[in-house]
Scaffold this motif. Structure first.
Motif, mmCIF file in Angstrom:
data_model
loop_
_atom_site.group_PDB
_atom_site.id
_atom_site.type_symbol
_atom_site.label_atom_id
_atom_site.label_comp_id
_atom_site.label_asym_id
_atom_site.label_seq_id
_atom_site.Cartn_x
_atom_site.Cartn_y
_atom_site.Cartn_z
ATOM 1 N N GLU A 131 0.846 -1.189 0.000
ATOM 2 C CA GLU A 131 0.000 0.000 0.000
ATOM 3 C C GLU A 131 0.880 1.238 0.000
ATOM 4 O OE1 GLU A 131 -3.612 2.149 2.479
ATOM 5 O OE2 GLU A 131 -2.814 0.242 3.199
ATOM 6 N N VAL A 132 0.494 2.217 -0.823
ATOM 7 C CA VAL A 132 1.223 3.476 -0.912
ATOM 8 C C VAL A 132 0.251 4.626 -0.713
ATOM 9 C CG1 VAL A 132 3.006 2.556 -2.453
ATOM 10 C CG2 VAL A 132 0.961 3.604 -3.428
ATOM 11 N N VAL A 133 0.795 5.805 -0.455
ATOM 12 C CA VAL A 133 0.005 7.028 -0.337
ATOM 13 C C VAL A 133 0.527 8.010 -1.378
ATOM 14 C CG1 VAL A 133 -0.624 8.966 1.155
ATOM 15 C CG2 VAL A 133 -0.424 6.671 2.112
ATOM 16 N N VAL A 134 -0.391 8.675 -2.060
ATOM 17 C CA VAL A 134 -0.019 9.643 -3.088
ATOM 18 C C VAL A 134 0.368 10.957 -2.416
ATOM 19 C CG1 VAL A 134 -0.801 10.912 -5.127
ATOM 20 C CG2 VAL A 134 -1.587 8.559 -4.739
ATOM 21 N N ASP A 135 1.614 11.385 -2.635
ATOM 22 C CA ASP A 135 2.091 12.656 -2.083
ATOM 23 C C ASP A 135 1.797 13.826 -3.005
ATOM 24 O OD1 ASP A 135 3.064 11.781 0.352
ATOM 25 O OD2 ASP A 135 5.057 11.352 -0.434
ATOM 26 N N VAL A 144 4.542 8.712 -5.023
ATOM 27 C CA VAL A 144 4.016 7.959 -3.889
ATOM 28 C C VAL A 144 5.084 7.647 -2.855
ATOM 29 C CG1 VAL A 144 2.211 6.913 -5.330
ATOM 30 C CG2 VAL A 144 4.381 5.722 -5.042
ATOM 31 N N ARG A 145 4.608 7.278 -1.681
ATOM 32 C CA ARG A 145 5.486 6.805 -0.592
ATOM 33 C C ARG A 145 4.800 5.630 0.059
ATOM 34 N NH1 ARG A 145 2.725 8.641 3.814
ATOM 35 N NH2 ARG A 145 1.718 10.648 3.564
ATOM 36 N N ARG A 146 5.566 4.814 0.703
ATOM 37 C CA ARG A 146 5.040 3.653 1.404
ATOM 38 C C ARG A 146 4.082 4.118 2.500
ATOM 39 N NH1 ARG A 146 9.484 1.267 2.043
ATOM 40 N NH2 ARG A 146 9.230 -0.332 0.472
ATOM 41 N N ALA A 147 2.903 3.463 2.564
ATOM 42 C CA ALA A 147 1.937 3.787 3.607
ATOM 43 C C ALA A 147 2.473 3.260 4.931
ATOM 44 C CB ALA A 147 0.587 3.160 3.299
ATOM 45 N N HIS A 148 2.340 4.034 5.956
ATOM 46 C CA HIS A 148 2.784 3.614 7.274
ATOM 47 C C HIS A 148 1.682 2.803 7.925
ATOM 48 C CE1 HIS A 148 6.374 6.008 7.082
ATOM 49 N NE2 HIS A 148 5.662 7.068 6.717
ATOM 50 N N VAL A 149 1.953 1.545 8.229
ATOM 51 C CA VAL A 149 0.984 0.674 8.825
ATOM 52 C C VAL A 149 1.071 0.829 10.338
ATOM 53 C CG1 VAL A 149 0.206 -1.707 9.070
ATOM 54 C CG2 VAL A 149 1.208 -0.923 6.914
ATOM 55 N N VAL A 150 -0.073 1.066 10.980
ATOM 56 C CA VAL A 150 -0.104 1.254 12.421
ATOM 57 C C VAL A 150 0.309 -0.058 13.093
ATOM 58 C CG1 VAL A 150 -1.575 1.778 14.404
ATOM 59 C CG2 VAL A 150 -1.887 3.002 12.247
ATOM 60 N N GLY A 151 1.247 0.011 14.014
ATOM 61 C CA GLY A 151 1.715 -1.163 14.750
ATOM 62 C C GLY A 151 2.858 -1.891 14.083
#
Length: 152
Positions: A131-135, A144-151
């Motif tokens: 999963e990535v997030v569009v910057d 994009v950058r790598r999505a930070h997964v909680v935990g």
């Protein structure tokens, strides 16, 4: 002769109201519309046979009341700040996407909002399925950058 001119005073008031409405269509500030309402009040007073002084007083009072009460409400209602809706490609900034193939600084592809987009990163290598997030969006390429997964 005096009765004929007094009997048609309502038409003069109505003509003034129409001119004020025409001016309002250019200014769109609701001021001339309120004044037109005052002129309509004067026309109604004239139609009931009120003397010219009473017609003027009624017209003035109606105009002042409309300016003080109705105009502020109309201004708030029609000029309320609407939330800014971003459209087009810029609407994808902040959205999450899934990497279809490896995405790095040289390029790659992601599935974004149901569509396949060209993508690249500013540093990290992202593997397919991550999963990535569009910057940002540059042309037809999603940065994009790598999505930070909680935990994680």
């Amino acid at each position: 002769m005096n009765d004929v001119s007094e009997g048609q005073a309502w038409m003069v008031w109505l003509g003034v109201a129409l001119v004020l409405v025409a001016i309002e269509t250019v200014t769109v500030d609701f001021t001339f519309l309120m004044l037109a309402g005052g002129a309509a009040g004067g026309a109604i007073a004239a139609a009931f046979g009120a003397p010219p002084v009473v017609q003027a007083i009624v017209g003035g009072l109606v105009a002042v009341a409309l300016l003080a009460i109705v105009r502020p409400w109309l201004k708030r209602h029609f000029t309320a700040t609407q939330p800014h809706h971003v459209m087009g490609a810029a609407a994808n900034v902040g959205r999450s996407a899934i990497a279809i193939d490896r995405v790095n600084t040289d390029g790659g592809q992601v599935k974004l909002a149901g569509e396949t987009w060209s993508a690249r990163t500013l540093g990290d290598d992202i593997e397919p399925g991550e999963e990535v997030v569009v910057d940002s969006i540059e042309g037809a390429t999603a940065i994009v950058r790598r999505a930070h997964v909680v935990g994680a």
